[in-house]
Design a protein around this motif. Structure first.
Motif, PDB file in Angstrom:
ATOM      1  N   VAL A  76       6.658  -7.754  -4.041  1.00  0.00           N
ATOM      2  CA  VAL A  76       5.039  -7.124  -3.880  1.00  0.00           C
ATOM      3  C   VAL A  76       5.606  -5.162  -4.082  1.00  0.00           C
ATOM      4  N   LEU A  77       5.191  -4.787  -4.650  1.00  0.00           N
ATOM      5  CA  LEU A  77       6.080  -2.819  -5.085  1.00  0.00           C
ATOM      6  C   LEU A  77       4.009  -2.205  -4.645  1.00  0.00           C
ATOM      7  N   LEU A  78       4.663  -1.757  -3.537  1.00  0.00           N
ATOM      8  CA  LEU A  78       3.739  -1.027  -2.282  1.00  0.00           C
ATOM      9  C   LEU A  78       4.311   0.133  -3.202  1.00  0.00           C
ATOM     10  N   PHE A  79       2.533   0.582  -3.340  1.00  0.00           N
ATOM     11  CA  PHE A  79       2.766   2.118  -3.042  1.00  0.00           C
ATOM     12  C   PHE A  79       1.494   3.199  -2.551  1.00  0.00           C
ATOM     13  N   PHE A  80       1.760   4.237  -1.666  1.00  0.00           N
ATOM     14  CA  PHE A  80       0.545   5.316  -1.351  1.00  0.00           C
ATOM     15  C   PHE A  80       0.234   6.248  -1.573  1.00  0.00           C
ATOM     16  N   GLY A  81      -1.049   6.365  -1.565  1.00  0.00           N
ATOM     17  CA  GLY A  81      -1.578   7.706  -2.633  1.00  0.00           C
ATOM     18  C   GLY A  81      -3.498   7.532  -2.726  1.00  0.00           C
ATOM     19  N   TYR A  82      -3.655   8.723  -3.305  1.00  0.00           N
ATOM     20  CA  TYR A  82      -5.285   8.521  -3.145  1.00  0.00           C
ATOM     21  C   TYR A  82      -5.757   8.572  -4.970  1.00  0.00           C
ATOM     22  N   ARG A 104       6.522   4.385   6.793  1.00  0.00           N
ATOM     23  CA  ARG A 104       6.995   6.786   7.069  1.00  0.00           C
ATOM     24  C   ARG A 104       6.756   7.114   6.041  1.00  0.00           C
ATOM     25  N   VAL A 105       5.311   6.977   5.500  1.00  0.00           N
ATOM     26  CA  VAL A 105       5.220   7.924   4.883  1.00  0.00           C
ATOM     27  C   VAL A 105       4.571   8.711   5.046  1.00  0.00           C
ATOM     28  N   ASN A 106       4.703   9.833   4.850  1.00  0.00           N
ATOM     29  CA  ASN A 106       4.280  11.588   5.171  1.00  0.00           C
ATOM     30  C   ASN A 106       2.769  11.741   4.656  1.00  0.00           C
ATOM     31  N   TYR A 107       1.852  12.176   4.914  1.00  0.00           N
ATOM     32  CA  TYR A 107       0.616  12.899   4.127  1.00  0.00           C
ATOM     33  C   TYR A 107      -0.163  13.482   4.805  1.00  0.00           C
ATOM     34  N   LYS A 108      -0.759  14.446   4.816  1.00  0.00           N
ATOM     35  CA  LYS A 108      -1.834  15.674   5.043  1.00  0.00           C
ATOM     36  C   LYS A 108      -2.353  15.994   4.343  1.00  0.00           C
ATOM     37  N   ARG A 109      -3.385  16.493   5.114  1.00  0.00           N
ATOM     38  CA  ARG A 109      -4.282  17.128   4.530  1.00  0.00           C
ATOM     39  C   ARG A 109      -4.720  18.098   4.448  1.00  0.00           C
ATOM     40  N   ALA A 167       5.965   9.899  -1.400  1.00  0.00           N
ATOM     41  CA  ALA A 167       5.509   9.305  -2.953  1.00  0.00           C
ATOM     42  C   ALA A 167       6.768   7.857  -3.106  1.00  0.00           C
ATOM     43  N   ASN A 168       7.208   7.837  -2.324  1.00  0.00           N
ATOM     44  CA  ASN A 168       7.738   6.482  -2.654  1.00  0.00           C
ATOM     45  C   ASN A 168       7.346   5.794  -3.651  1.00  0.00           C
ATOM     46  N   LEU A 169       8.167   4.169  -4.271  1.00  0.00           N
ATOM     47  CA  LEU A 169       7.871   2.744  -3.791  1.00  0.00           C
ATOM     48  C   LEU A 169       8.332   1.809  -3.085  1.00  0.00           C
ATOM     49  N   TYR A 170       7.601   0.854  -2.584  1.00  0.00           N
ATOM     50  CA  TYR A 170       8.198   0.073  -1.961  1.00  0.00           C
ATOM     51  C   TYR A 170       8.612  -1.311  -2.707  1.00  0.00           C
ATOM     52  N   LEU A 171       9.661  -1.810  -2.192  1.00  0.00           N
ATOM     53  CA  LEU A 171       9.704  -3.940  -2.567  1.00  0.00           C
ATOM     54  C   LEU A 171       9.533  -4.161  -1.823  1.00  0.00           C
ATOM     55  N   ILE A 172       9.137  -5.179  -1.636  1.00  0.00           N
ATOM     56  CA  ILE A 172       9.052  -6.043  -0.515  1.00  0.00           C
ATOM     57  C   ILE A 172       9.078  -7.955  -1.136  1.00  0.00           C
ATOM     58  N   ASP A 173      10.223  -8.405  -0.490  1.00  0.00           N
ATOM     59  CA  ASP A 173      11.172  -9.815  -0.954  1.00  0.00           C
ATOM     60  C   ASP A 173       9.567 -10.768  -1.212  1.00  0.00           C
ATOM     61  N   GLY A 174       9.914 -11.702  -1.262  1.00  0.00           N
ATOM     62  CA  GLY A 174       8.397 -12.553  -1.150  1.00  0.00           C
ATOM     63  C   GLY A 174       8.852 -13.634   0.138  1.00  0.00           C
TER      64      GLY A 174
END
Length: 188
Positions: A53-59, A133-138, A152-159
């Motif tokens: 899995v390639l996991l990214f957080f944003g909007y 540990r994603v930091n975000y603030k409105r 804005a890190n990309l997280y790699l999660i194994d199977g």
């Protein structure tokens, strides 16, 4: 940090390529989560067991970081060819007030039809962000709108659902692709 022996080869290869990757200690970061997918269905990370899995957080209203990183993730997914079914890209919205499942579907499909957009309540999203540990603030704007500053890190999660690596923002798609191919080769 102690690096498992199986990752030493990858560290040497990626050091030679000048890639900065943090090999994750899964005791401290990541884990199972539940949100809502872009089709308005319940989603749990465990549904992707067996996939990288390639996991990214944003909007979706993000002016630059999110579209750039999602374009990079899409480029990686597009290059995988016959291994593409072993990898899943996920985009978690940090703005559930504006990013409904329908908005997320249109947004992620713009980049790659295989990407999955995830959203949830403010509390659900905040819990997943804490886990990774994603930091975000409105930040409110004078015009009544708002923006969100976020890591804005990309997280790699194994199977097996374990966080394997954290790739900092700005890595070229070629480097991410090499990392993904290496992890796929390692998992057989």
């Amino acid at each position: 940090m102690v690096v498992p022996a199986k990752h030493v080869l990858f560290l040497l290869i990626f050091s030679a390529l000048s890639i900065t990757v943090t090999w994750a200690n899964t005791e401290e970061l990541g884990g199972e989560f539940s949100l809502t997918d872009h089709n308005n269905n319940p989603f749990e990370l465990r549904q992707l067991q067996g996939k990288l899995v390639l996991l990214f957080f944003g909007y979706t209203y993000c002016p630059d970081i999110c579209p750039t990183e999602l374009a990079n993730v899409a480029a990686v997914l597009n290059e995988l060819d016959d291994q593409g079914d072993r990898v899943q890209g996920l985009f978690v919205s940090l703005d559930p007030g504006r990013d409904s499942p329908e908005v997320m579907r249109d947004y992620v499909h713009y980049f790659n039809k295989g990407l999955v957009g995830l959203t949830g309540s403010e509390d659900e999203v905040a819990q997943v962000a804490r886990q990774y540990r994603v930091n975000y603030k409105r930040h409110e704007r004078e015009d009544g709108g708002y923006s969100i500053d976020h890591s804005a890190n990309l997280y790699l999660i194994d199977g097996k659902g374990k966080l394997t690596a954290v790739v900092p923002y700005g890595m070229p798609p070629k480097h991410i692709l090499d990392l993904v191919r290496g992890l796929l080769a390692e998992s057989g």
